[in-house]
Design an enzyme around this catalytic site. Structure first.
Site, PDB file in Angstrom:
ATOM      1  N   SER A   1       0.865  -1.170   0.000  1.00  0.00           N
ATOM      2  CA  SER A   1       0.000   0.000   0.000  1.00  0.00           C
ATOM      3  C   SER A   1       0.907   1.227   0.000  1.00  0.00           C
ATOM      4  O   SER A   1       2.104   1.101  -0.225  1.00  0.00           O
ATOM      5  CB  SER A   1      -0.905  -0.020   1.252  1.00  0.00           C
ATOM      6  OG  SER A   1      -1.817   1.051   1.173  1.00  0.00           O
TER       7      SER A   1
ATOM      8  N   ASP B   1       6.785  -3.955  10.019  1.00  0.00           N
ATOM      9  CA  ASP B   1       6.668  -5.264   9.361  1.00  0.00           C
ATOM     10  C   ASP B   1       6.398  -6.306  10.449  1.00  0.00           C
ATOM     11  O   ASP B   1       7.143  -6.380  11.436  1.00  0.00           O
ATOM     12  CB  ASP B   1       7.997  -5.561   8.635  1.00  0.00           C
ATOM     13  CG  ASP B   1       7.935  -6.867   7.848  1.00  0.00           C
ATOM     14  OD1 ASP B   1       8.660  -6.978   6.845  1.00  0.00           O
ATOM     15  OD2 ASP B   1       7.158  -7.771   8.246  1.00  0.00           O
TER      16      ASP B   1
ATOM     17  N   LEU C   1       0.674 -11.223   1.779  1.00  0.00           N
ATOM     18  CA  LEU C   1       0.749 -11.101   0.322  1.00  0.00           C
ATOM     19  C   LEU C   1      -0.373 -11.952  -0.266  1.00  0.00           C
ATOM     20  O   LEU C   1      -0.709 -12.999   0.275  1.00  0.00           O
ATOM     21  CB  LEU C   1       2.119 -11.580  -0.163  1.00  0.00           C
ATOM     22  CG  LEU C   1       3.310 -10.789   0.396  1.00  0.00           C
ATOM     23  CD1 LEU C   1       4.628 -11.418  -0.047  1.00  0.00           C
ATOM     24  CD2 LEU C   1       3.239  -9.334  -0.043  1.00  0.00           C
TER      25      LEU C   1
ATOM     26  N   SER D   1      -9.258 -17.516   2.967  1.00  0.00           N
ATOM     27  CA  SER D   1      -9.625 -17.382   1.554  1.00  0.00           C
ATOM     28  C   SER D   1     -10.322 -18.634   1.046  1.00  0.00           C
ATOM     29  O   SER D   1     -10.031 -19.744   1.487  1.00  0.00           O
ATOM     30  CB  SER D   1      -8.360 -17.134   0.738  1.00  0.00           C
ATOM     31  OG  SER D   1      -8.591 -17.372  -0.622  1.00  0.00           O
TER      32      SER D   1
ATOM     33  N   TYR E   1       0.075 -19.222  -2.398  1.00  0.00           N
ATOM     34  CA  TYR E   1      -0.782 -18.273  -1.654  1.00  0.00           C
ATOM     35  C   TYR E   1      -1.862 -19.054  -0.896  1.00  0.00           C
ATOM     36  O   TYR E   1      -2.041 -18.886   0.305  1.00  0.00           O
ATOM     37  CB  TYR E   1      -1.437 -17.283  -2.631  1.00  0.00           C
ATOM     38  CG  TYR E   1      -2.669 -16.642  -2.036  1.00  0.00           C
ATOM     39  CD1 TYR E   1      -3.942 -17.122  -2.338  1.00  0.00           C
ATOM     40  CD2 TYR E   1      -2.552 -15.600  -1.124  1.00  0.00           C
ATOM     41  CE1 TYR E   1      -5.076 -16.572  -1.753  1.00  0.00           C
ATOM     42  CE2 TYR E   1      -3.678 -15.046  -0.530  1.00  0.00           C
ATOM     43  CZ  TYR E   1      -4.928 -15.538  -0.855  1.00  0.00           C
ATOM     44  OH  TYR E   1      -6.036 -14.992  -0.264  1.00  0.00           O
TER      45      TYR E   1
ATOM     46  N   LYS F   1      -2.734 -19.838   3.330  1.00  0.00           N
ATOM     47  CA  LYS F   1      -4.024 -19.648   4.006  1.00  0.00           C
ATOM     48  C   LYS F   1      -4.452 -20.948   4.704  1.00  0.00           C
ATOM     49  O   LYS F   1      -4.947 -20.925   5.825  1.00  0.00           O
ATOM     50  CB  LYS F   1      -5.089 -19.190   2.996  1.00  0.00           C
ATOM     51  CG  LYS F   1      -4.862 -17.785   2.461  1.00  0.00           C
ATOM     52  CD  LYS F   1      -4.812 -16.745   3.577  1.00  0.00           C
ATOM     53  CE  LYS F   1      -4.617 -15.343   3.037  1.00  0.00           C
ATOM     54  NZ  LYS F   1      -4.517 -14.329   4.104  1.00  0.00           N
TER      55      LYS F   1
ATOM     56  N   LEU G   1      -8.804  -9.443 -11.265  1.00  0.00           N
ATOM     57  CA  LEU G   1      -9.645  -9.124 -12.431  1.00  0.00           C
ATOM     58  C   LEU G   1     -10.278  -7.739 -12.367  1.00  0.00           C
ATOM     59  O   LEU G   1     -10.190  -6.975 -13.343  1.00  0.00           O
ATOM     60  CB  LEU G   1     -10.754 -10.180 -12.578  1.00  0.00           C
ATOM     61  CG  LEU G   1     -11.667  -9.971 -13.790  1.00  0.00           C
ATOM     62  CD1 LEU G   1     -10.886 -10.115 -15.091  1.00  0.00           C
ATOM     63  CD2 LEU G   1     -12.848 -10.932 -13.769  1.00  0.00           C
TER      64      LEU G   1
ATOM     65  N   ASP H   1      -4.968 -21.181 -11.171  1.00  0.00           N
ATOM     66  CA  ASP H   1      -6.410 -20.865 -11.199  1.00  0.00           C
ATOM     67  C   ASP H   1      -7.264 -22.106 -10.956  1.00  0.00           C
ATOM     68  O   ASP H   1      -6.967 -23.173 -11.505  1.00  0.00           O
ATOM     69  CB  ASP H   1      -6.790 -20.296 -12.576  1.00  0.00           C
ATOM     70  CG  ASP H   1      -6.573 -18.797 -12.620  1.00  0.00           C
ATOM     71  OD1 ASP H   1      -6.440 -18.238 -13.712  1.00  0.00           O
ATOM     72  OD2 ASP H   1      -6.522 -18.180 -11.527  1.00  0.00           O
TER      73      ASP H   1
HETATM   74  C1  WQD Z   1     -10.249 -13.945 -11.019  1.00  0.00           C
HETATM   75  C2  WQD Z   1     -10.517 -14.590 -12.382  1.00  0.00           C
HETATM   76  C3  WQD Z   1      -8.529 -15.257 -13.519  1.00  0.00           C
HETATM   77  C4  WQD Z   1      -6.934 -11.340 -14.380  1.00  0.00           C
HETATM   78  C5  WQD Z   1      -8.318 -13.873  -5.701  1.00  0.00           C
HETATM   79  C6  WQD Z   1      -7.266 -13.210  -4.882  1.00  0.00           C
HETATM   80  C7  WQD Z   1      -6.932 -13.990  -3.656  1.00  0.00           C
HETATM   81  C8  WQD Z   1      -8.169 -14.527  -3.004  1.00  0.00           C
HETATM   82  C9  WQD Z   1      -9.033 -15.293  -3.989  1.00  0.00           C
HETATM   83  C10 WQD Z   1      -9.076 -13.290  -1.145  1.00  0.00           C
HETATM   84  C11 WQD Z   1      -9.617 -15.801 -12.616  1.00  0.00           C
HETATM   85  C12 WQD Z   1      -9.301 -14.195 -14.319  1.00  0.00           C
HETATM   86  C13 WQD Z   1      -7.778 -12.329 -13.913  1.00  0.00           C
HETATM   87  C14 WQD Z   1      -6.730 -11.176 -15.789  1.00  0.00           C
HETATM   88  C15 WQD Z   1      -8.244 -12.991 -16.181  1.00  0.00           C
HETATM   89  N1  WQD Z   1      -8.962 -13.485  -2.462  1.00  0.00           N
HETATM   90  N2  WQD Z   1      -8.409 -13.131 -14.805  1.00  0.00           N
HETATM   91  N3  WQD Z   1      -7.397 -12.019 -16.637  1.00  0.00           N
HETATM   92  O1  WQD Z   1      -7.196 -15.700  -8.713  1.00  0.00           O
HETATM   93  O2  WQD Z   1      -9.603 -15.922  -7.959  1.00  0.00           O
HETATM   94  O3  WQD Z   1      -7.798 -14.945  -6.434  1.00  0.00           O
HETATM   95  O4  WQD Z   1      -9.396 -14.347  -4.974  1.00  0.00           O
HETATM   96  O5  WQD Z   1      -8.433 -13.765  -0.293  1.00  0.00           O
HETATM   97  O6  WQD Z   1      -6.294 -13.092  -2.784  1.00  0.00           O
HETATM   98  O7  WQD Z   1      -6.115 -13.095  -5.678  1.00  0.00           O
HETATM   99  O8  WQD Z   1      -8.707 -13.677  -8.416  1.00  0.00           O
HETATM  100  O9  WQD Z   1      -8.973 -11.591  -9.667  1.00  0.00           O
HETATM  101  O10 WQD Z   1      -6.773 -12.857  -9.863  1.00  0.00           O
HETATM  102  O11 WQD Z   1      -8.834 -13.768 -10.918  1.00  0.00           O
HETATM  103  O12 WQD Z   1      -8.846 -13.737 -16.983  1.00  0.00           O
HETATM  104  O13 WQD Z   1      -5.963 -10.314 -16.284  1.00  0.00           O
HETATM  105  O14 WQD Z   1     -10.210 -13.651 -13.404  1.00  0.00           O
HETATM  106  O15 WQD Z   1      -8.010 -16.243 -14.402  1.00  0.00           O
HETATM  107  O16 WQD Z   1     -10.336 -16.763 -13.330  1.00  0.00           O
HETATM  108  P1  WQD Z   1      -8.331 -15.170  -7.942  1.00  0.00           P
HETATM  109  P2  WQD Z   1      -8.251 -12.889  -9.718  1.00  0.00           P
END
Ligand code: WQD
Length: 342
Positions: free
Chosen positions: A37, A59, A85, A126, A151, A155, A202, A300
């Site tokens: 941030s 930290d 992270l 998560s 990641y 969790k 996303l 993913d």
């Molecule tokens: C969502 C979808 C991508 C970017 C997140 C957080 C993690 C946790 C869980 C809370 C996926 C697709 C993305 C792009 C795409 N949250 N996408 N093009 O991976 O589900 O994880 O939620 O704790 O902290 O990272 O979320 O937003 O990265 O992706 O097609 O440029 O969008 O493949 O299907 P994710 P995300």
């Protein structure tokens, strides 16, 4: 006024939760090293909350400095732990930084909880702990699958560490909140997710694609076994998520929990594909989303969305917003920020 220590209080979810806690009469002390941030968020938090905001730029992995914060606030009634992270692709590329930061930081915080006899902790977990699931929606009793990314593994380990810690200590309580996909911004448009260097989520990427109109946004795969071939996620408005934290700390302070460690899914139970999110973005902004179809992304999962009935029953929590509200508030924040960068 009950005081809550919020680690990661200057982060995306932390700052919105801090504002919600303050609006509900809590005093907030933030510990945030600004690794993900920046200090400029402090003025946004103070503008929205209407109060000075106390943050220690520390930290969690620096135990000595961390202890000094707790020495100044031994009257804290609870900890909400966000500081970690959180990028799936970044964790795949750099696993040790995730294990180091997310696990050591948590263990140091739990040591402070023990040393200063702080009874309650809310942990930022998560939905990624479920891995690739066979049955949807997922409930808290759904089996925990193999973590698809480092990641997600941090969790899963974090949940286990807290469960073991709570069992070893008398009178301590924990709520583990399994977030689905947070998105959106504060309705005022004055607080939102601060721009990251290499964003991977996303919603901010969609906002960037619309405002830049550059075709550098790739859909990570359209050959998945889903209704339109793209991944399905449960997008939850950041204000609904913040509300779940305030309700959780109250739930523990009022001893409503029947188990010392309770787990809740925090998602809205609606699965949205990437293509549906693109269409909803075009509706919310009135502009086209330039995109290309790219290869699948490591880490993913195909599809996941929540059964949140336990949070509804025990926390009396109900989501108020959907994907359209998320995108409208994210766009308002995106336009507000553009004024700053002119
Ligand atoms: C969502 C979808 C991508 C970017 C997140 C957080 C993690 C946790 C869980 C809370 C996926 C697709 C993305 C792009 C795409 N949250 N996408 N093009 O991976 O589900 O994880 O939620 O704790 O902290 O990272 O979320 O937003 O990265 O992706 O097609 O440029 O969008 O493949 O299907 P994710 P995300």
């Amino acid at each position: 006024m009950s005081k809550v220590i919020v680690s990661g209080g200057c982060g995306y979810i932390g700052s919105h939760t801090a504002v919600d806690l303050i609006a509900n009469g809590f005093e907030v002390v933030s510990i945030d090293s600004f690794i993900r941030s920046e200090p400029s968020i402090l003025k946004h938090i103070e503008h929205v909350s209407g109060k000075p905001f106390l943050n220690y730029s520390v930290d969690l992995c620096d135990k000595d400095l961390l202890k000094r914060v707790f020495l100044e606030h031994p009257d804290a009634v609870g900890i909400i732990h966000f500081a970690a992270l959180k990028s799936v692709p970044e964790s795949v590329a750099n696993p040790l930084s995730y294990y180091n930061n997310n696990i050591n930081g948590l263990c140091n915080l739990l040591e402070m909880m023990s040393e200063f006899n702080i009874q309650n902790i809310i942990f930022s977990s998560s939905c990624s702990v479920y891995g690739n699931v066979k049955t949807l929606p997922v409930s808290e009793e759904s089996p925990i699958g193999r973590a698809e990314s480092p990641y997600a593994a941090t969790k899963q380990m974090g949940e286990r560490i807290i469960e073991d810690f709570i069992r070893s200590e008398k009178g301590k309580n924990a709520v583990l909140l399994r977030y689905f996909n947070p998105g959106g911004a504060h309705p005022s448009g004055l607080l939102g997710e601060m721009p990251q260097k290499n964003i991977s989520n996303l919603i901010p990427i969609l906002m960037n694609a619309v405002s830049s109109q550059q075709a550098n946004f790739y859909v990570h795969g359209d050959d998945y076994p889903t209704r339109d071939g793209t991944c399905i996620r449960d997008y939850i408005h950041i204000m609904d998520l913040a509300d779940a934290h305030t309700r959780s700390i109250r739930y523990l302070l009022n001893s409503k929990n029947s188990n010392a460690c309770e787990i809740f899914n925090v998602g809205i139970g609606e699965g949205v594909t990437v293509m549906e999110a693109i269409r909803a973005t075009e509706l919310a902004t009135g502009l086209k989303v330039p995109y290309n179809i790219g290869p699948r992304r490591d880490g993913d999962v195909v599809a996941i969305y929540a059964d949140y009935s336990k949070a509804a029953r025990e926390l009396n929590w109900q989501p108020k917003f959907d994907i359209n509200d998320i995108l409208a508030s994210a766009w308002k924040w995106e336009q507000y920020q553009k004024q700053f960068s002119k």
